[in-house]
Write a protein that holds these residues in place. Sequence first.
Motif, PDB file in Angstrom:
ATOM      1  N   ILE A 229      22.159 -31.135 107.279  1.00  0.00           N
ATOM      2  CA  ILE A 229      21.272 -31.432 106.161  1.00  0.00           C
ATOM      3  C   ILE A 229      21.906 -32.563 105.357  1.00  0.00           C
ATOM      4  CG2 ILE A 229      20.121 -30.558 104.099  1.00  0.00           C
ATOM      5  CD1 ILE A 229      20.316 -27.752 105.285  1.00  0.00           C
ATOM      6  N   HIS A 230      21.163 -33.643 105.245  1.00  0.00           N
ATOM      7  CA  HIS A 230      21.609 -34.816 104.483  1.00  0.00           C
ATOM      8  C   HIS A 230      21.231 -34.590 103.017  1.00  0.00           C
ATOM      9  CE1 HIS A 230      21.934 -39.284 103.737  1.00  0.00           C
ATOM     10  NE2 HIS A 230      21.037 -38.972 102.812  1.00  0.00           N
ATOM     11  N   ILE A 231      22.250 -34.584 102.150  1.00  0.00           N
ATOM     12  CA  ILE A 231      22.023 -34.273 100.742  1.00  0.00           C
ATOM     13  C   ILE A 231      22.614 -35.377  99.868  1.00  0.00           C
ATOM     14  CG2 ILE A 231      22.449 -32.626  98.871  1.00  0.00           C
ATOM     15  CD1 ILE A 231      22.937 -30.510 101.108  1.00  0.00           C
ATOM     16  N   LYS A 232      21.807 -35.885  98.943  1.00  0.00           N
ATOM     17  CA  LYS A 232      22.315 -36.831  97.941  1.00  0.00           C
ATOM     18  C   LYS A 232      21.839 -36.348  96.574  1.00  0.00           C
ATOM     19  CE  LYS A 232      22.599 -41.733  96.699  1.00  0.00           C
ATOM     20  NZ  LYS A 232      24.057 -41.673  96.466  1.00  0.00           N
ATOM     21  N   VAL A 233      22.793 -36.088  95.699  1.00  0.00           N
ATOM     22  CA  VAL A 233      22.483 -35.615  94.353  1.00  0.00           C
ATOM     23  C   VAL A 233      23.191 -36.509  93.329  1.00  0.00           C
ATOM     24  CG1 VAL A 233      22.103 -33.217  95.054  1.00  0.00           C
ATOM     25  CG2 VAL A 233      24.412 -33.984  94.502  1.00  0.00           C
ATOM     26  N   ASP A 234      22.950 -36.248  92.051  1.00  0.00           N
ATOM     27  CA  ASP A 234      23.542 -37.093  91.013  1.00  0.00           C
ATOM     28  C   ASP A 234      25.031 -36.834  90.795  1.00  0.00           C
ATOM     29  OD1 ASP A 234      22.915 -34.580  90.053  1.00  0.00           O
ATOM     30  OD2 ASP A 234      22.471 -35.253  88.010  1.00  0.00           O
ATOM     31  N   ASP A 235      25.540 -35.704  91.306  1.00  0.00           N
ATOM     32  CA  ASP A 235      26.963 -35.383  91.155  1.00  0.00           C
ATOM     33  C   ASP A 235      27.428 -34.665  92.425  1.00  0.00           C
ATOM     34  OD1 ASP A 235      29.498 -34.400  90.530  1.00  0.00           O
ATOM     35  OD2 ASP A 235      28.978 -33.969  88.449  1.00  0.00           O
ATOM     36  N   ALA A 277      19.425 -26.919  92.692  1.00  0.00           N
ATOM     37  CA  ALA A 277      18.596 -27.036  91.479  1.00  0.00           C
ATOM     38  C   ALA A 277      19.095 -26.082  90.398  1.00  0.00           C
ATOM     39  CB  ALA A 277      17.136 -26.754  91.826  1.00  0.00           C
ATOM     40  N   ALA A 278      19.468 -24.859  90.805  1.00  0.00           N
ATOM     41  CA  ALA A 278      19.969 -23.865  89.848  1.00  0.00           C
ATOM     42  C   ALA A 278      21.283 -24.310  89.219  1.00  0.00           C
ATOM     43  CB  ALA A 278      20.146 -22.519  90.551  1.00  0.00           C
ATOM     44  N   ALA A 279      22.038 -25.164  89.929  1.00  0.00           N
ATOM     45  CA  ALA A 279      23.301 -25.676  89.398  1.00  0.00           C
ATOM     46  C   ALA A 279      23.086 -26.860  88.465  1.00  0.00           C
ATOM     47  CB  ALA A 279      24.212 -26.073  90.550  1.00  0.00           C
ATOM     48  N   GLY A 280      21.816 -27.194  88.226  1.00  0.00           N
ATOM     49  CA  GLY A 280      21.499 -28.277  87.302  1.00  0.00           C
ATOM     50  C   GLY A 280      21.622 -29.656  87.901  1.00  0.00           C
ATOM     51  N   LEU A 281      21.584 -29.749  89.250  1.00  0.00           N
ATOM     52  CA  LEU A 281      21.738 -31.044  89.930  1.00  0.00           C
ATOM     53  C   LEU A 281      20.374 -31.678  90.194  1.00  0.00           C
ATOM     54  CD1 LEU A 281      24.453 -29.769  92.370  1.00  0.00           C
ATOM     55  CD2 LEU A 281      24.812 -31.644  90.756  1.00  0.00           C
ATOM     56  N   GLU A 282      20.335 -32.984  90.096  1.00  0.00           N
ATOM     57  CA  GLU A 282      19.115 -33.715  90.428  1.00  0.00           C
ATOM     58  C   GLU A 282      19.176 -34.142  91.897  1.00  0.00           C
ATOM     59  OE1 GLU A 282      16.911 -37.944  89.355  1.00  0.00           O
ATOM     60  OE2 GLU A 282      18.168 -36.973  87.824  1.00  0.00           O
ATOM     61  N   ILE A 283      18.250 -33.644  92.699  1.00  0.00           N
ATOM     62  CA  ILE A 283      18.249 -33.922  94.141  1.00  0.00           C
ATOM     63  C   ILE A 283      17.518 -35.234  94.404  1.00  0.00           C
ATOM     64  CG2 ILE A 283      17.559 -33.090  96.418  1.00  0.00           C
ATOM     65  CD1 ILE A 283      17.669 -30.237  95.280  1.00  0.00           C
ATOM     66  N   GLU A 284      18.240 -36.216  94.930  1.00  0.00           N
ATOM     67  CA  GLU A 284      17.663 -37.530  95.231  1.00  0.00           C
ATOM     68  C   GLU A 284      17.211 -37.629  96.683  1.00  0.00           C
ATOM     69  OE1 GLU A 284      20.609 -40.404  94.120  1.00  0.00           O
ATOM     70  OE2 GLU A 284      20.867 -39.556  92.108  1.00  0.00           O
ATOM     71  N   GLN A 285      17.986 -37.036  97.592  1.00  0.00           N
ATOM     72  CA  GLN A 285      17.631 -37.034  99.020  1.00  0.00           C
ATOM     73  C   GLN A 285      18.003 -35.678  99.604  1.00  0.00           C
ATOM     74  OE1 GLN A 285      19.767 -40.293 100.808  1.00  0.00           O
ATOM     75  NE2 GLN A 285      18.695 -41.861  99.637  1.00  0.00           N
TER      76      GLN A 285
END
Length: 307
Positions: A229-235, A277-285
């Motif tokens: 799973i390719h994941i890109k988030v703000d942090d 999402a529950a960890a407060g992360l913004e999911i970009e990809q």
Amino acid sequence: MNEDVLQTNQLTKIFKKSAALDKVDMSIKKGSIYGFIGQNGAGKSTLIRIVTGLAFPSGGTVELFGQSGQKEIVAARKRIGSIIEGPALFPNLSAADNLEAHRLMKGIPGKDSVARTLQFVGLRDTGKKKAKNFSLGMKQRLGLAIALLGDPEFLILDEPTNGLDPMGVVEMRELLKKLNRERGITILISSHILSELHLLATHFGIIHHGQLLEQLSVKELNEKCQQYIHIKVDDSGKAAAAIESKLETTDFEVIAGGVIKLYKYLDQPGKVSTLLAAAGLEIEQFMPMGEDLESFFTKRIGGVRHG
């Protein structure tokens, strides 16, 4: 179907105390399309030249169609067609005259084979146009036609798509698939275009610094090319900590650009996205992906150390 068309045993070639081939054990099964992969100088062309009789080994043996004796090998090579270091064309002759000249040089009976072969590669209507005025794609197809004279059982092609535009690459791929499917011709093809080999080959051999690292079928390759799973988030750091603590796995990696490759939970993507999402992360990809042949090859040769 299990017959080996080509088998090398401890094949070695030394140039100025350096091993261009280092005890290579290769086997190519009848009816397969064998993609031969390696960087420049890895040993691909050296092996091909030895198999076709253009060079001699320093050690080891070559078997063609089960034959290894000197006289038997010479006879077996008549069952091979090849393009090595570019097709050998007569620039001032037409396609038909090129094939006729090669037919006579090779002592192949039956002049009708010229028209039949030109028809197969799509060059029958080129008339008196000289080969020097052909496009690169046409020259490569003419080279393939020359290699097909005499109806070979084994075709050896060294970078046959080199320099071709995307349409030329597709045309060559379809021609080779047709030869394999309709005529049962076994094909050994070396190429730098790994994505193209992945679409064409049924088996692969990876060579690096003269050593054959691995041989595998396309099925085995696909199994080894890990899905993730390719994941890109703000942090990415915060996301990595959340994945490790909440999903209880370390089977992931953070790569350039802060992208996370998660190799677990492929069947539960919703659970992963909900956690982030529950960890407060913004999911970009966020998408399922898998490694291709190029990624697998890069990783495979990158894991080899040479002292």
